[in-house]
Design an enzyme around this catalytic site. Structure first.
Site, PDB file in Angstrom:
ATOM      1  N   HIS A 158      40.826  31.040  43.182  1.00 18.20           N
ATOM      2  CA  HIS A 158      40.901  30.440  44.518  1.00 18.20           C
ATOM      3  C   HIS A 158      41.383  28.988  44.470  1.00 18.20           C
ATOM      4  O   HIS A 158      41.526  28.364  45.531  1.00 18.20           O
ATOM      5  CB  HIS A 158      39.538  30.494  45.208  1.00 18.20           C
ATOM      6  CG  HIS A 158      39.056  31.878  45.502  1.00 18.20           C
ATOM      7  ND1 HIS A 158      39.814  32.810  46.171  1.00 18.20           N
ATOM      8  CD2 HIS A 158      37.884  32.500  45.195  1.00 18.20           C
ATOM      9  CE1 HIS A 158      39.135  33.944  46.284  1.00 18.20           C
ATOM     10  NE2 HIS A 158      37.981  33.781  45.685  1.00 18.20           N
ATOM     11  N   ASP A 193      40.235  41.292  41.648  1.00 14.66           N
ATOM     12  CA  ASP A 193      38.994  40.755  42.181  1.00 14.66           C
ATOM     13  C   ASP A 193      38.769  41.277  43.609  1.00 14.66           C
ATOM     14  O   ASP A 193      39.715  41.631  44.318  1.00 14.66           O
ATOM     15  CB  ASP A 193      39.084  39.226  42.201  1.00 14.66           C
ATOM     16  CG  ASP A 193      37.775  38.533  42.475  1.00 14.66           C
ATOM     17  OD1 ASP A 193      37.103  38.131  41.523  1.00 14.66           O
ATOM     18  OD2 ASP A 193      37.423  38.388  43.668  1.00 14.66           O
ATOM     19  N   HIS A 195      38.016  39.523  46.120  1.00 11.95           N
ATOM     20  CA  HIS A 195      38.633  38.566  47.035  1.00 11.95           C
ATOM     21  C   HIS A 195      40.073  38.278  46.620  1.00 11.95           C
ATOM     22  O   HIS A 195      40.393  38.222  45.432  1.00 11.95           O
ATOM     23  CB  HIS A 195      37.849  37.253  47.040  1.00 11.95           C
ATOM     24  CG  HIS A 195      36.403  37.404  47.374  1.00 11.95           C
ATOM     25  ND1 HIS A 195      35.425  37.515  46.406  1.00 11.95           N
ATOM     26  CD2 HIS A 195      35.767  37.470  48.568  1.00 11.95           C
ATOM     27  CE1 HIS A 195      34.244  37.641  46.990  1.00 11.95           C
ATOM     28  NE2 HIS A 195      34.422  37.623  48.295  1.00 11.95           N
ATOM     29  N   ASP A 282      33.478  41.854  41.027  1.00 15.06           N
ATOM     30  CA  ASP A 282      32.768  41.876  42.306  1.00 15.06           C
ATOM     31  C   ASP A 282      33.261  42.966  43.247  1.00 15.06           C
ATOM     32  O   ASP A 282      32.722  43.121  44.353  1.00 15.06           O
ATOM     33  CB  ASP A 282      32.814  40.507  42.990  1.00 15.06           C
ATOM     34  CG  ASP A 282      34.186  39.856  42.954  1.00 15.06           C
ATOM     35  OD1 ASP A 282      35.126  40.453  42.405  1.00 15.06           O
ATOM     36  OD2 ASP A 282      34.314  38.734  43.467  1.00 15.06           O
TER      37      ASP A 282
END
Length: 343
Positions: A158, A193, A195, A282
C-alpha cells in the site's frame, strides 16, 4: 527454499488504528512474525538474515523527500507539545500538486494516506530491514535460486513512492521488482493479497518494464476504495501494463483460482524474465478482515498454480493477520509452490 528475515522487523509495534472511525487494536503486530516464521520452517525453508543494503534499493522506488520524512518524523513529532505517542496524521491535502508543508503535522498528512500506519521510534529501522529482506530474496533469485521467500514485516504494497498507508511504509514488492530489473528486462508483479496493491500500482503505473497484476476483493465497498478497479490500465508508456481483477466479497477457492488463470494469461503475454508474488494470506476465509474465503488447501493450489509459470520467483510477504491458521496458510502456499517446482 531460502527465507530472508531480520529480527529488527519485530520492533515496529503499532498500538491502534481507526476503522470506520472507531479506534481498534492494530492487527499488524509483531506476533505475525512468529506465526509466519513457524509456517516457513514447517515448509522446509532455511531462515537467513539479510545484510544491510543501504538506501540505494529503497531510493530506487521512493522519493528522497519521503525517505527523509520516514527517517526523521518521529523525533520531530516528539517536539510537538501534547503530540500523540505515535505519528498519526489529522489532516490531508485535497490535492498533492501544491506547496510542501514545513511542519511535522503537515508533512504527516502529506505522506500518510490513513491512520493505519502509525510511526514510532522503531518504525524506520523495521521498515528498512523488511525492505532489505526483499532485496536479499531478489539477489538470491538473480544468483540462480529458482525462488526465495522474503518474510517482510511491516508489509509494503500500500506504500506509494511518497505515501505510507494500510500498515505499509516501504513498498517491498516494488523494491524486489526494481532489484530484479538489474538482470531482468521485464518483471511481473502478481499480487494475491485480499486488498488491492494500490501503492505498487502507483509506483509502476506509467512504466512498461514492470507489469502489475492484482487479484483482490472488489474495492467499491472495501479498502483501499479509490484504487483497484478493472478500468485502471496504466497511463502513458504504462498503458496496458496494469491489470486488476476485483473479486466479489466472500469469493472462495474456485473463483480465486479462475481469476488466477486470467492473470496468468496476461503474465504470459508480457513474457517476463522474473516474477514477484506479493503474497497476502488475508484472502483466507478465517482472516480477521473477512473479505474473501480462500481455504488453507486453496493456498496450496494457488502456490502450485503460480509455480507452474516456471519463472524465477521472489515471494514477498504482504498481509495475513492473526488467526489460528496463519502459519498453516503460509506452509500450504510454500509447499504447494515447491511441490510443483519439484515435479
Amino acid at each position: 527454499m531460502k527465507a530472508l528475515y531480520a529480527e529488527e522487523q519485530k520492533r515496529h509495534d503499532p498500538k491502534a488504528f481507526l476503522s470506520s472511525g472507531a479506534p481498534q487494536p492494530n492487527p499488524e503486530n509483531p506476533e505475525r512474525v512468529e506465526r509466519l516464521l513457524a509456517g516457513a520452517k514447517a515448509a522446509g525453508c532455511r531462515i537467513e538474515r539479510p545484510r544491510a543494503h543501504g538506501l540505494g534499493p529503497v531510493a530506487a522506488v521512493h522519493t528522497p523527500e519521503y525517505l527523509g520524512f520516514l527517517e526523521h518524523i518521529f523525533a520531530r513529532w516528539q517536539r510537538i507539545e501534547g503530540a500523540s505517542a505515535e505519528v498519526i496524521p489529522n489532516i490531508h491535502p485535497i490535492a498533492r500538486n501544491g506547496s510542501y508543508p514545513a511542519s511535522a503535522a503537515g508533512q504527516a498528512g502529506y505522506h500518510m494516506a490513513d491512520t493505519a500506519c502509525p510511526i514510532s521510534a522503531e518504525t524506520w529501522q523495521s521498515a528498512l530491514w523488511s525492505a532489505w529482506s526483499a532485496v536479499a530474496a531478489a539477489e538470491a533469485v538473480m544468483s540462480g535460486a529458482p525462488a526465495a521467500y522474503a518474510l517482510c514485516r511491516p508489509p509494503g504494497h500500500h506504500a506509494f513512492a511518497d505515501v505510507a498507508g494500510g500498515f505499509c511504509f516501504i513498498n517491498n514488492s516494488a523494491v524486489a521488482a526494481q532489484t530484479l530489473r538489474k538482470s531482468a528486462a521485464r518483471v511481473a508483479i502478481l499480487d494475491v493479497d485480499l486488498h488491492h496493491g494500490n501503492g505498487t500500482q502507483g509506483i509502476f503505473y506509467a512504466r512498461s518494464d514492470v507489469l502489475t497484476v492484482s487479484l483482490h476483493a472488489d474495492p467499491v465497498r472495501f479498502y483501499p476504495f479509490f484504487w483497484g478497479h478493472a478500468d485502471e490500465r496504466g497511463e502513458g508508456p504504462g498503458l496496458g501494463y496494469n491489470f486488476n481483477l476485483p473479486l466479489p466479497r466472500k469469493s472462495a477457492d474456485v473463483a480465486f483460482l479462475e481469476a488466477l488463470e486470467v492473470a496468468f494469461q496476461r503474465i504470459r503475454a508480457f513474457s517476463p524474465d522474473a516474477l514477484v508474488v506479493a503474497l497476502g494470506l488475508d484472502a483466507f476465509e478465517g482472516d480477521p478482515f473477512g473479505g474473501l474465503s480462500v481455504t488453507t488447501p486453496g493456498f496450496s493450489r494457488v502456490g502450485e498454480a503460480i509455480a507452474k509459470l516456471g519463472l524465477p520467483t521472489v515471494i514477498v510477504q504482504e498481509g495475513g493477520y492473526l488467526c489460528d491458521a496463519l502459519g498453516d496458510n503460509l506452509t500450504a502456499f510454500l509447499t504447494g509452490f515447491g511441490g510443483a517446482r519439484a515435479r
